[in-house]
Design an enzyme around this catalytic site. Structure first.
Site, PDB file in Angstrom:
ATOM      1  N   ASN A   9       0.976  -1.294  -0.142  1.00  0.00           N
ATOM      2  CA  ASN A   9       0.095   0.000  -0.170  1.00  0.00           C
ATOM      3  C   ASN A   9       0.797   1.116  -0.058  1.00  0.00           C
ATOM      4  O   ASN A   9       1.435   1.641   1.133  1.00  0.00           O
ATOM      5  CB  ASN A   9      -0.997  -0.171   1.251  1.00  0.00           C
ATOM      6  CG  ASN A   9      -1.516   1.305   1.475  1.00  0.00           C
ATOM      7  OD1 ASN A   9      -1.710   2.162   0.602  1.00  0.00           O
ATOM      8  ND2 ASN A   9      -2.140   1.285   2.624  1.00  0.00           N
ATOM      9  N   TRP A  10       0.995   2.091  -1.135  1.00  0.00           N
ATOM     10  CA  TRP A  10       1.924   3.084  -1.117  1.00  0.00           C
ATOM     11  C   TRP A  10       1.640   4.250  -0.511  1.00  0.00           C
ATOM     12  O   TRP A  10       2.155   5.309  -0.526  1.00  0.00           O
ATOM     13  CB  TRP A  10       2.240   3.166  -2.718  1.00  0.00           C
ATOM     14  CG  TRP A  10       3.216   2.225  -3.292  1.00  0.00           C
ATOM     15  CD1 TRP A  10       3.897   1.425  -2.556  1.00  0.00           C
ATOM     16  CD2 TRP A  10       3.921   2.216  -4.589  1.00  0.00           C
ATOM     17  NE1 TRP A  10       4.948   0.566  -3.151  1.00  0.00           N
ATOM     18  CE2 TRP A  10       4.631   1.332  -4.609  1.00  0.00           C
ATOM     19  CE3 TRP A  10       3.621   3.036  -5.822  1.00  0.00           C
ATOM     20  CZ2 TRP A  10       5.482   0.952  -5.762  1.00  0.00           C
ATOM     21  CZ3 TRP A  10       4.271   2.583  -6.733  1.00  0.00           C
ATOM     22  CH2 TRP A  10       5.254   1.714  -6.831  1.00  0.00           C
ATOM     23  N   LYS A  11       0.340   4.286  -0.197  1.00  0.00           N
ATOM     24  CA  LYS A  11      -0.494   5.505   0.375  1.00  0.00           C
ATOM     25  C   LYS A  11      -0.112   6.710  -0.542  1.00  0.00           C
ATOM     26  O   LYS A  11      -0.229   6.630  -2.094  1.00  0.00           O
ATOM     27  CB  LYS A  11       0.256   5.722   1.767  1.00  0.00           C
ATOM     28  CG  LYS A  11      -0.044   4.639   2.464  1.00  0.00           C
ATOM     29  CD  LYS A  11       0.154   4.650   4.094  1.00  0.00           C
ATOM     30  CE  LYS A  11       0.160   3.321   4.685  1.00  0.00           C
ATOM     31  NZ  LYS A  11       0.120   3.401   6.182  1.00  0.00           N
ATOM     32  N   HIS A  96      -9.363   1.334   4.586  1.00  0.00           N
ATOM     33  CA  HIS A  96      -8.271   1.459   5.588  1.00  0.00           C
ATOM     34  C   HIS A  96      -8.322   2.367   6.575  1.00  0.00           C
ATOM     35  O   HIS A  96      -8.957   3.282   6.324  1.00  0.00           O
ATOM     36  CB  HIS A  96      -6.851   2.044   4.556  1.00  0.00           C
ATOM     37  CG  HIS A  96      -5.788   2.010   4.985  1.00  0.00           C
ATOM     38  ND1 HIS A  96      -5.176   2.930   5.834  1.00  0.00           N
ATOM     39  CD2 HIS A  96      -4.568   0.911   5.016  1.00  0.00           C
ATOM     40  CE1 HIS A  96      -3.885   2.545   6.305  1.00  0.00           C
ATOM     41  NE2 HIS A  96      -3.615   1.633   5.715  1.00  0.00           N
ATOM     42  N   GLU A  98      -6.795   4.569   7.648  1.00  0.00           N
ATOM     43  CA  GLU A  98      -6.756   6.241   7.283  1.00  0.00           C
ATOM     44  C   GLU A  98      -7.794   6.931   6.702  1.00  0.00           C
ATOM     45  O   GLU A  98      -8.456   8.164   6.844  1.00  0.00           O
ATOM     46  CB  GLU A  98      -5.423   6.306   6.512  1.00  0.00           C
ATOM     47  CG  GLU A  98      -4.001   6.292   7.560  1.00  0.00           C
ATOM     48  CD  GLU A  98      -3.132   5.505   6.745  1.00  0.00           C
ATOM     49  OE1 GLU A  98      -2.596   5.883   5.414  1.00  0.00           O
ATOM     50  OE2 GLU A  98      -1.974   5.210   7.407  1.00  0.00           O
ATOM     51  N   GLU A 168      -5.251  -4.958  10.617  1.00  0.00           N
ATOM     52  CA  GLU A 168      -4.326  -3.712  10.739  1.00  0.00           C
ATOM     53  C   GLU A 168      -4.821  -2.871  12.010  1.00  0.00           C
ATOM     54  O   GLU A 168      -5.466  -1.935  11.996  1.00  0.00           O
ATOM     55  CB  GLU A 168      -4.482  -2.746   9.581  1.00  0.00           C
ATOM     56  CG  GLU A 168      -3.958  -3.463   8.254  1.00  0.00           C
ATOM     57  CD  GLU A 168      -3.451  -2.538   7.371  1.00  0.00           C
ATOM     58  OE1 GLU A 168      -2.244  -2.686   6.580  1.00  0.00           O
ATOM     59  OE2 GLU A 168      -4.000  -1.200   6.890  1.00  0.00           O
ATOM     60  N   GLY A 174       2.489   2.254  10.634  1.00  0.00           N
ATOM     61  CA  GLY A 174       3.427   3.299  10.484  1.00  0.00           C
ATOM     62  C   GLY A 174       4.299   3.772  11.799  1.00  0.00           C
ATOM     63  O   GLY A 174       4.930   4.895  11.689  1.00  0.00           O
ATOM     64  N   SER A 214       3.602  -1.976  10.220  1.00  0.00           N
ATOM     65  CA  SER A 214       4.848  -2.043  10.481  1.00  0.00           C
ATOM     66  C   SER A 214       5.703  -3.627  10.112  1.00  0.00           C
ATOM     67  O   SER A 214       6.439  -3.710  10.658  1.00  0.00           O
ATOM     68  CB  SER A 214       5.339  -1.598  11.826  1.00  0.00           C
ATOM     69  OG  SER A 214       4.869  -0.478  12.274  1.00  0.00           O
ATOM     70  N   GLY A 236       4.849   1.128   4.561  1.00  0.00           N
ATOM     71  CA  GLY A 236       6.376   1.727   4.470  1.00  0.00           C
ATOM     72  C   GLY A 236       7.518   0.944   3.703  1.00  0.00           C
ATOM     73  O   GLY A 236       8.364   1.423   2.990  1.00  0.00           O
TER      74      GLY A 236
HETATM   75  P1  PGA Z   1       3.032   0.295   7.541  1.00  0.00           P
HETATM   76  O1  PGA Z   1       1.442   0.704   6.868  1.00  0.00           O
HETATM   77  O2  PGA Z   1       3.325  -0.845   6.994  1.00  0.00           O
HETATM   78  O3  PGA Z   1       3.757   1.492   7.056  1.00  0.00           O
HETATM   79  O4  PGA Z   1       2.733   0.454   9.135  1.00  0.00           O
HETATM   80  C1  PGA Z   1       0.686  -0.576   6.628  1.00  0.00           C
HETATM   81  C2  PGA Z   1      -0.634  -0.207   6.041  1.00  0.00           C
HETATM   82  O5  PGA Z   1      -1.112   1.101   6.594  1.00  0.00           O
HETATM   83  O6  PGA Z   1      -1.432  -0.680   5.456  1.00  0.00           O
END
Ligand code: PGA
Length: 250
Positions: A9-11, A96, A98, A168, A174, A214, A236
């Protein structure tokens, strides 16, 4: 046997040019990775570059969100699942944390988007997970049940068979604070038992549940060793070709 899925997931990272450069490095590093399915979900404007660069490889491309109808219309800023499919996507991330935290995503919108994505022929990766205060106050299982009941339980058996679930925990996203394999496994077991209660053992045994939060090359192996962890949704560590290849080749 559930085939592992490792999805990046590149966000809000990477331009089309960055995307092209990533795939040039990444594809050879995972070309022999027949043990797993691999997907990258770039920002909308980099999807065309990703689809182009991934052509003929074992890497699929996905969106990070979509709208809840496939009919064209006056919905400024939105992208339909059918448009993602037409652009060459196979996957789409839905719900997600976010999007839930910053963009008003609800269990109801997650459900509508998931149905629309399936109708368009995409495979949705539907996210659930608790906040730190919910975990600390002992409400993790209730939160997972509420998100499951609102976001996924209304699906028909045929629709449900198309989805992947991603667990998640929001406190692990993150932050560098990965859930221990035991904590993650406990939550995955809870989610699988919710599936079993709704749809029976065959559906529960078949559905893939990814862990996200993470995940890195150096912690993925312990997570993947758990019986109910079927892959990872990676933020990330999916931005660098070597790191994400290290995750894929756990
Ligand atoms: P992260 O993000 O690996 O940077 O913790 C995971 C995600 O939000 O899908």
């Amino acid at each position: 046997m559930r085939k592992p899925l490792l999805a990046g997931n590149w966000k809000m990272y990477k331009t089309p040019a960055d995307t092209k450069a990533f795939f040039e490095k990444f594809i050879p590093l995972v070309a022999a990775s027949a043990h797993a399915e691999v997907a990258i979900c770039p920002p909308f404007v980099a999807i065309a570059a990703a689809v182009d660069a991934a052509a003929g490889s074992n890497v699929g491309v996905g969106g990070q969100d979509c709208y809840w109808t496939n009919k064209e219309g006056a919905f400024t800023g939105e992208v339909s699942p059918a448009m993602l499919k037409a652009a060459g996507c196979e996957w789409v991330i839905i719900g997600h944390s976010e999007r839930r935290q910053f963009f008003g995503e609800t269990d109801e919108s997650v459900c509508k988007k998931t149905v629309a994505a399936i109708e368009a022929g995409l495979r949705p990766i539907v996210c659930v997970g608790e906040l730190l205060e919910e975990r600390e106050s002992g409400r993790t299982n209730d939160v997972l049940k509420t998100q499951f009941d609102g976001g996924m339980a209304p699906l028909t058996a045929e629709q449900f068979a198309q989805i992947v679930i991603a667990y998640e925990p929001v406190w692990a996203i993150g932050t560098g604070k990965v859930a221990t394999p035991e904590i993650a496994e406990d939550a995955h077991k809870v989610i699988r038992s919710l599936v079993e209660a709704k749809s029976g053992k065959t559906a529960a045994d078949a559905v893939r549940i990814l862990y996200g939060g993470s995940v890195k090359p150096d912690n993925v192996k312990g997570l993947m060793a758990q019986p109910d962890i079927d892959g990872a949704l990676v933020g990330g560590a999916s931005l660098k070709a070597e790191d994400f290849a290290g995750v894929v080749n756990f």
